[in-house]
Design a protein around this motif. Structure first.
Motif, short mmCIF file in Angstrom:
data_model
loop_
_atom_site.label_atom_id
_atom_site.label_comp_id
_atom_site.label_asym_id
_atom_site.label_seq_id
_atom_site.Cartn_x
_atom_site.Cartn_y
_atom_site.Cartn_z
N ILE A 1 0.85 -1.19 0.00
CA ILE A 1 0.00 0.00 0.00
C ILE A 1 0.89 1.24 0.00
CG2 ILE A 1 -1.73 1.32 1.28
CD1 ILE A 1 -2.71 -1.32 2.46
N VAL A 2 0.70 2.11 -1.00
CA VAL A 2 1.46 3.36 -1.12
C VAL A 2 0.51 4.52 -0.87
CG1 VAL A 2 2.90 4.79 -2.61
CG2 VAL A 2 3.03 2.28 -2.78
N SER A 3 0.81 5.32 0.15
CA SER A 3 -0.10 6.40 0.53
C SER A 3 -0.07 7.58 -0.43
CB SER A 3 0.22 6.89 1.94
OG SER A 3 0.01 5.86 2.88
N LYS A 4 1.04 7.76 -1.15
CA LYS A 4 1.15 8.89 -2.07
C LYS A 4 1.45 8.39 -3.49
CE LYS A 4 2.27 12.27 1.49
NZ LYS A 4 3.20 13.33 1.94
N ASP A 5 2.20 9.16 -4.27
CA ASP A 5 2.41 8.85 -5.69
C ASP A 5 3.52 7.82 -5.91
OD1 ASP A 5 0.52 10.81 -6.12
OD2 ASP A 5 2.00 12.36 -6.66
N ILE A 6 3.47 7.23 -7.10
CA ILE A 6 4.58 6.47 -7.66
C ILE A 6 5.07 7.23 -8.87
CG2 ILE A 6 5.25 4.38 -8.87
CD1 ILE A 6 3.35 2.81 -7.15
N SER A 7 6.38 7.47 -8.96
CA SER A 7 6.90 8.22 -10.11
C SER A 7 8.24 7.65 -10.57
CB SER A 7 7.06 9.70 -9.77
OG SER A 7 7.99 9.89 -8.74
N THR A 8 8.48 7.78 -11.88
CA THR A 8 9.75 7.35 -12.47
C THR A 8 9.97 8.09 -13.77
OG1 THR A 8 11.05 5.45 -13.21
CG2 THR A 8 8.70 5.40 -13.68
N LYS A 9 11.22 8.13 -14.22
CA LYS A 9 11.55 8.66 -15.54
C LYS A 9 11.86 7.52 -16.50
CE LYS A 9 13.37 13.29 -14.54
NZ LYS A 9 12.62 14.05 -15.57
N ASN A 10 12.89 6.76 -16.16
CA ASN A 10 13.35 5.68 -17.04
C ASN A 10 13.24 4.33 -16.33
OD1 ASN A 10 14.30 7.27 -19.33
ND2 ASN A 10 15.88 8.02 -17.94
N GLY A 11 12.05 3.90 -16.10
CA GLY A 11 11.87 2.62 -15.43
C GLY A 11 10.45 2.13 -15.58
N SER A 12 10.30 0.81 -15.56
CA SER A 12 8.96 0.21 -15.61
C SER A 12 8.37 0.15 -14.21
CB SER A 12 9.05 -1.20 -16.20
OG SER A 12 9.50 -1.16 -17.54
N VAL A 13 7.04 0.00 -14.15
CA VAL A 13 6.34 -0.10 -12.87
C VAL A 13 5.46 -1.35 -12.91
CG1 VAL A 13 4.64 0.95 -11.32
CG2 VAL A 13 6.36 2.39 -12.47
N THR A 14 5.56 -2.18 -11.87
CA THR A 14 4.76 -3.40 -11.76
C THR A 14 4.02 -3.41 -10.43
OG1 THR A 14 6.33 -4.66 -13.10
CG2 THR A 14 4.84 -5.92 -11.69
N LEU A 15 2.70 -3.56 -10.48
CA LEU A 15 1.86 -3.68 -9.29
C LEU A 15 1.18 -5.04 -9.31
CD1 LEU A 15 0.12 -0.16 -9.21
CD2 LEU A 15 2.29 -0.83 -8.18
N LYS A 16 1.40 -5.83 -8.24
CA LYS A 16 0.83 -7.17 -8.19
C LYS A 16 0.28 -7.46 -6.79
CE LYS A 16 2.96 -10.59 -10.06
NZ LYS A 16 3.96 -11.63 -10.35
N ASP A 17 -0.50 -8.56 -6.73
CA ASP A 17 -0.96 -9.12 -5.45
C ASP A 17 -1.72 -8.12 -4.59
OD1 ASP A 17 0.33 -11.43 -6.25
OD2 ASP A 17 2.16 -10.97 -5.14
N GLY A 18 -2.64 -7.41 -5.23
CA GLY A 18 -3.51 -6.52 -4.47
C GLY A 18 -2.84 -5.25 -3.98
#
Length: 275
Positions: free
Chosen positions: A198-215
């Motif tokens: 659980i992330v309470s604020k933002d997710i940010s990146t410039k040169n990278g992939s983002v993976t969200l799994k398992d709820g």
């Protein structure tokens, strides 16, 4: 013979008078200064005293430095503290050109390393955890105010709790299940992988992939920030979100991104800000 006796008596009287005058002035060395032999003896004593005092001074300074070195080494050894040891250290733990290892079950303040990795074992409570030019490895059930790395990946086990952000400049971030981050999760050049987090604020990146799994749940936005036209990495990153994961904010794309969204409703949250 009589003349010799009288001369001796006169000399004694004269010397006695000089001594009396010397003591009245509280100057025990005046009479010595009036005789060549006394001057020679004083010179010899002074020459002997100087090297002796110098030796004593150097010896005392060396002992002081030796005490400091022992103190530092003792603290270094305590970095490998194991649970149950009576020599626990609860203050800041930091190092330059050396890795830092924090043993299981400790409660410490700031943990940091420059040109070295940071390894935090299970069940540790800390304030800020950071590394410059070194990876950060965190075990299970660890709590911290924040985790930051400049040049190195961050890998965090399950049951992690952070009151603030988790971030890197050059390096990926991975956080395992049953964890929560009170601040943002961000990278500049590195991928982000969250499994049951659980992330309470933002997710940010410039040169990278983002993976969200398992709820996993993101209460803020997911933001792929813009890159310069001269950026060496032209490869498109990927955003993967499993069907059981949730994004409460928007998916903001300031650059092209390959989307793999198992929940089609998330497509309505995508905001493309590039041509």
């Amino acid at each position: 013979m009589i003349a010799h006796t009288e001369l001796k008596s006169e000399l004694k009287s004269e010397l006695k008078g000089e001594l009396t005058e010397s003591f009245v002035r509280n100057d025990a060395y005046t009479i010595n200064n009036k005789h060549t032999q006394g001057k020679t003896e004083n010179t010899m004593i002074t020459q002997i005293k100087r090297p002796v005092y110098t030796f004593i001074g150097i010896s005392l300074f060396s002992i002081f430095l030796s005490g400091c070195i022992v103190h530092v080494n003792a603290k270094d050894a305590d970095w490998d503290y194991e649970k149950g040891s009576e020599s626990s250290y609860s203050g800041d733990i930091s190092s330059t050109n050396k890795s830092v290892k924090v043993g299981e079950g400790r409660s410490v303040e700031n943990i940091s390393s420059v040109n070295g990795s940071v390894k935090v074992s299970d069940d540790v409570s800390a304030e800020d955890i950071s590394s410059v030019n070194g990876k950060v490895s965190i075990g299970d059930n660890v709590s911290a105010d924040s985790v930051e790395s400049v040049n190195g990946q961050v890998k965090i086990g399950s049951g992690f709790k952070s009151r603030g952000q988790v971030s890197t400049v050059n390096g990926g971030i991975r956080i395992d299940n049953d964890s929560s981050v009170g601040g943002a999760v961000s990278t500049v050049n590195g991928s982000i992988r969250l499994e049951g987090v659980i992330v309470s604020k933002d997710i940010s990146t410039k040169n990278g992939s983002v993976t969200l799994k398992d709820g996993s749940v993101v209460k803020g936005d997911i933001h792929f920030e813009p890159i310069s036209k001269n950026n060496y990495n032209k490869r498109r990153p990927t955003l993967y979100i499993s069907a059981d994961s949730v994004v409460e904010g928007n998916i903001i794309l300031d650059r092209p991104v390959d989307l793999e969204l198992e929940n089609p409703d998330l497509a309505d949250k995508v905001k493309r800000n590039y041509e």
